[in-house]
Design a protein around this motif. Structure first.
Motif, PDB file in Angstrom:
ATOM      1  N   GLY A   6      33.696  50.585  45.431  1.00  0.00           N
ATOM      2  CA  GLY A   6      33.771  50.795  46.873  1.00  0.00           C
ATOM      3  C   GLY A   6      34.745  49.912  47.621  1.00  0.00           C
ATOM      4  N   VAL A   7      35.610  49.194  46.904  1.00  0.00           N
ATOM      5  CA  VAL A   7      36.560  48.308  47.584  1.00  0.00           C
ATOM      6  C   VAL A   7      37.906  48.987  47.843  1.00  0.00           C
ATOM      7  CG1 VAL A   7      35.480  46.259  46.582  1.00  0.00           C
ATOM      8  CG2 VAL A   7      37.499  47.258  45.478  1.00  0.00           C
ATOM      9  N   GLY A   8      38.057  50.240  47.377  1.00  0.00           N
ATOM     10  CA  GLY A   8      39.293  50.973  47.654  1.00  0.00           C
ATOM     11  C   GLY A   8      40.286  50.998  46.507  1.00  0.00           C
ATOM     12  N   LYS A   9      39.826  50.727  45.273  1.00  0.00           N
ATOM     13  CA  LYS A   9      40.732  50.714  44.123  1.00  0.00           C
ATOM     14  C   LYS A   9      41.484  52.032  43.955  1.00  0.00           C
ATOM     15  CE  LYS A   9      37.935  49.589  40.750  1.00  0.00           C
ATOM     16  NZ  LYS A   9      38.131  50.964  40.276  1.00  0.00           N
ATOM     17  N   THR A  10      40.739  53.128  44.040  1.00  0.00           N
ATOM     18  CA  THR A  10      41.349  54.431  43.795  1.00  0.00           C
ATOM     19  C   THR A  10      42.378  54.775  44.859  1.00  0.00           C
ATOM     20  OG1 THR A  10      39.411  55.239  42.595  1.00  0.00           O
ATOM     21  CG2 THR A  10      40.867  56.902  43.554  1.00  0.00           C
ATOM     22  N   CYS A 134      48.233  42.474  37.342  1.00  0.00           N
ATOM     23  CA  CYS A 134      46.839  42.808  37.641  1.00  0.00           C
ATOM     24  C   CYS A 134      46.574  42.637  39.132  1.00  0.00           C
ATOM     25  CB  CYS A 134      45.897  41.924  36.825  1.00  0.00           C
ATOM     26  SG  CYS A 134      44.153  42.368  37.034  1.00  0.00           S
ATOM     27  N   ILE A 135      46.296  43.746  39.805  1.00  0.00           N
ATOM     28  CA  ILE A 135      45.953  43.712  41.227  1.00  0.00           C
ATOM     29  C   ILE A 135      44.433  43.694  41.332  1.00  0.00           C
ATOM     30  CG2 ILE A 135      46.110  44.924  43.427  1.00  0.00           C
ATOM     31  CD1 ILE A 135      48.690  46.226  42.304  1.00  0.00           C
ATOM     32  N   ILE A 136      43.903  42.654  41.937  1.00  0.00           N
ATOM     33  CA  ILE A 136      42.458  42.476  42.039  1.00  0.00           C
ATOM     34  C   ILE A 136      42.037  42.806  43.468  1.00  0.00           C
ATOM     35  CG2 ILE A 136      40.563  40.822  41.873  1.00  0.00           C
ATOM     36  CD1 ILE A 136      42.567  39.335  39.843  1.00  0.00           C
ATOM     37  N   GLY A 137      41.224  43.830  43.603  1.00  0.00           N
ATOM     38  CA  GLY A 137      40.798  44.296  44.921  1.00  0.00           C
ATOM     39  C   GLY A 137      39.518  43.628  45.371  1.00  0.00           C
ATOM     40  N   ALA A 138      39.486  43.283  46.664  1.00  0.00           N
ATOM     41  CA  ALA A 138      38.286  42.669  47.236  1.00  0.00           C
ATOM     42  C   ALA A 138      38.158  43.078  48.697  1.00  0.00           C
ATOM     43  CB  ALA A 138      38.344  41.149  47.127  1.00  0.00           C
ATOM     44  N   ARG A 164      50.242  36.393  36.861  1.00  0.00           N
ATOM     45  CA  ARG A 164      50.674  37.720  37.309  1.00  0.00           C
ATOM     46  C   ARG A 164      49.506  38.494  37.925  1.00  0.00           C
ATOM     47  NH1 ARG A 164      51.344  40.085  32.775  1.00  0.00           N
ATOM     48  NH2 ARG A 164      50.821  38.323  31.456  1.00  0.00           N
ATOM     49  N   ARG A 165      48.662  37.754  38.628  1.00  0.00           N
ATOM     50  CA  ARG A 165      47.532  38.376  39.319  1.00  0.00           C
ATOM     51  C   ARG A 165      47.817  38.407  40.819  1.00  0.00           C
ATOM     52  NH1 ARG A 165      43.167  34.427  36.573  1.00  0.00           N
ATOM     53  NH2 ARG A 165      43.666  34.864  34.382  1.00  0.00           N
ATOM     54  N   HIS A 166      47.396  39.473  41.454  1.00  0.00           N
ATOM     55  CA  HIS A 166      47.674  39.658  42.878  1.00  0.00           C
ATOM     56  C   HIS A 166      46.374  40.031  43.581  1.00  0.00           C
ATOM     57  CE1 HIS A 166      51.817  39.857  41.399  1.00  0.00           C
ATOM     58  NE2 HIS A 166      51.359  40.722  40.516  1.00  0.00           N
ATOM     59  N   LEU A 167      45.991  39.255  44.575  1.00  0.00           N
ATOM     60  CA  LEU A 167      44.743  39.508  45.289  1.00  0.00           C
ATOM     61  C   LEU A 167      44.998  40.380  46.508  1.00  0.00           C
ATOM     62  CD1 LEU A 167      41.712  38.973  45.596  1.00  0.00           C
ATOM     63  CD2 LEU A 167      42.292  36.876  46.842  1.00  0.00           C
ATOM     64  N   LEU A 168      44.357  41.528  46.518  1.00  0.00           N
ATOM     65  CA  LEU A 168      44.494  42.483  47.617  1.00  0.00           C
ATOM     66  C   LEU A 168      43.193  42.512  48.414  1.00  0.00           C
ATOM     67  CD1 LEU A 168      46.011  46.033  47.394  1.00  0.00           C
ATOM     68  CD2 LEU A 168      43.839  45.662  48.548  1.00  0.00           C
ATOM     69  N   LEU A 169      43.275  42.143  49.676  1.00  0.00           N
ATOM     70  CA  LEU A 169      42.116  42.222  50.563  1.00  0.00           C
ATOM     71  C   LEU A 169      42.155  43.539  51.313  1.00  0.00           C
ATOM     72  CD1 LEU A 169      41.584  38.762  52.308  1.00  0.00           C
ATOM     73  CD2 LEU A 169      40.415  39.718  50.321  1.00  0.00           C
ATOM     74  N   ASN A 170      41.163  44.360  51.080  1.00  0.00           N
ATOM     75  CA  ASN A 170      41.081  45.647  51.761  1.00  0.00           C
ATOM     76  C   ASN A 170      40.067  45.563  52.899  1.00  0.00           C
ATOM     77  OD1 ASN A 170      41.750  48.300  52.230  1.00  0.00           O
ATOM     78  ND2 ASN A 170      40.295  49.122  50.736  1.00  0.00           N
ATOM     79  N   ARG A 171      40.281  46.411  53.905  1.00  0.00           N
ATOM     80  CA  ARG A 171      39.445  46.392  55.126  1.00  0.00           C
ATOM     81  C   ARG A 171      39.352  44.959  55.658  1.00  0.00           C
ATOM     82  NH1 ARG A 171      37.031  50.313  51.824  1.00  0.00           N
ATOM     83  NH2 ARG A 171      35.348  49.020  51.043  1.00  0.00           N
ATOM     84  N   ALA A 172      40.516  44.338  55.739  1.00  0.00           N
ATOM     85  CA  ALA A 172      40.604  42.918  56.119  1.00  0.00           C
ATOM     86  C   ALA A 172      40.665  42.789  57.640  1.00  0.00           C
ATOM     87  CB  ALA A 172      41.829  42.285  55.473  1.00  0.00           C
ATOM     88  N   ASP A 173      39.504  42.759  58.251  1.00  0.00           N
ATOM     89  CA  ASP A 173      39.407  42.680  59.711  1.00  0.00           C
ATOM     90  C   ASP A 173      38.763  41.362  60.128  1.00  0.00           C
ATOM     91  OD1 ASP A 173      40.319  45.459  60.145  1.00  0.00           O
ATOM     92  OD2 ASP A 173      38.461  45.952  59.112  1.00  0.00           O
ATOM     93  N   ASP A 174      39.299  40.764  61.167  1.00  0.00           N
ATOM     94  CA  ASP A 174      38.852  39.444  61.596  1.00  0.00           C
ATOM     95  C   ASP A 174      37.399  39.425  62.082  1.00  0.00           C
ATOM     96  OD1 ASP A 174      41.359  38.497  61.031  1.00  0.00           O
ATOM     97  OD2 ASP A 174      42.096  38.755  63.082  1.00  0.00           O
TER      98      ASP A 174
END
Length: 208
Positions: A6-10, A134-138, A164-174
């Motif tokens: 449910g973090v938006g990987k797809t 590797c893109i890691i979704g959170a 080579r890891r990349h942290l992607l913050l999804n629905r990143a609202d303050d």
């Protein structure tokens, strides 16, 4: 990859694949390795006649022509290796088969995007072992961040994509009370990119 569903990987995988194509300049495929509940095909409103399930038993014969028969084309030119229709097929897709399929796809495509299951199962571990980036979704909620922290520690133990890891913050609202700086402190990893919440995402998914 994300250890939490449910973090938006797809959504990210599909849009990354489209972006990497650069309008047809590159050949790109997406492999749906969420073998029980993969949504790549339905997100693109595709109805595959073949899936990765049809490769079962082909560990030693997965050449280019064999693998191309399994692919489903999207109108954009993006190619999809879809997840099985029935979840029970997951157990019959071996890590060896995943490895062989990826090796064959490397010969034909400029980029391969892998959408993995939110688990450290055999197939996902094989994919992580093969991966270049590797893109890691959170998302900004405590349960997800807890799981991501544990997953990162597992990545360290396994030596997955070190450096080579990349942290992607999804629905990143303050407004939720956790910011990117706090996330970086919790995870000990810099945030590579933030994507804000948008109703357009749900509309786009529903429209294919």
């Amino acid at each position: 990859f994300s250890p939490k569903g449910g973090v938006g990987k797809t959504t990210m995988a599909v849009n990354l694949g489209i972006a990497l194509m650069r309008g047809g300049e590159n050949k790109v495929c997406i492999v749906d390795l969420d073998l029980a509940f993969g949504d790549i095909a339905i997100t693109l409103q595709l109805f595959p006649t073949h899936t990765i399930e049809h490769a079962i038993g082909g560990e030693h014969s997965a050449d280019q022509s064999f693998v191309q028969e399994l692919m489903t084309p999207h109108e954009s030119g993006l190619m999809i290796l879809a997840a099985p229709i029935q979840p029970d097929a997951r157990e019959r897709v071996s890590g060896m088969l995943v490895s062989r399929l990826l090796q064959t796809l490397r010969e034909h495509y400029d980029y391969i995007v892998l959408d993995t299951a939110p688990a450290f199962d055999e197939q996902t571990l094989t994919a992580l072992d093969e991966t270049d980036e590797c893109i890691i979704g959170a998302t900004l909620d405590v349960p997800t961040l807890k799981n991501v922290k544990v997953a990162l520690e597992t990545h360290d133990v396994l030596g997955v994509a070190e450096g080579r890891r990349h942290l992607l913050l999804n629905r990143a609202d303050d407004q939720v009370g956790i910011g990117a700086d706090k996330v970086e402190g919790i995870l000990g990893m810099n945030v590579t990119v933030q994507v804000a919440t948008s109703l357009d995402i749900a509309k786009a998914t529903n429209a294919g």
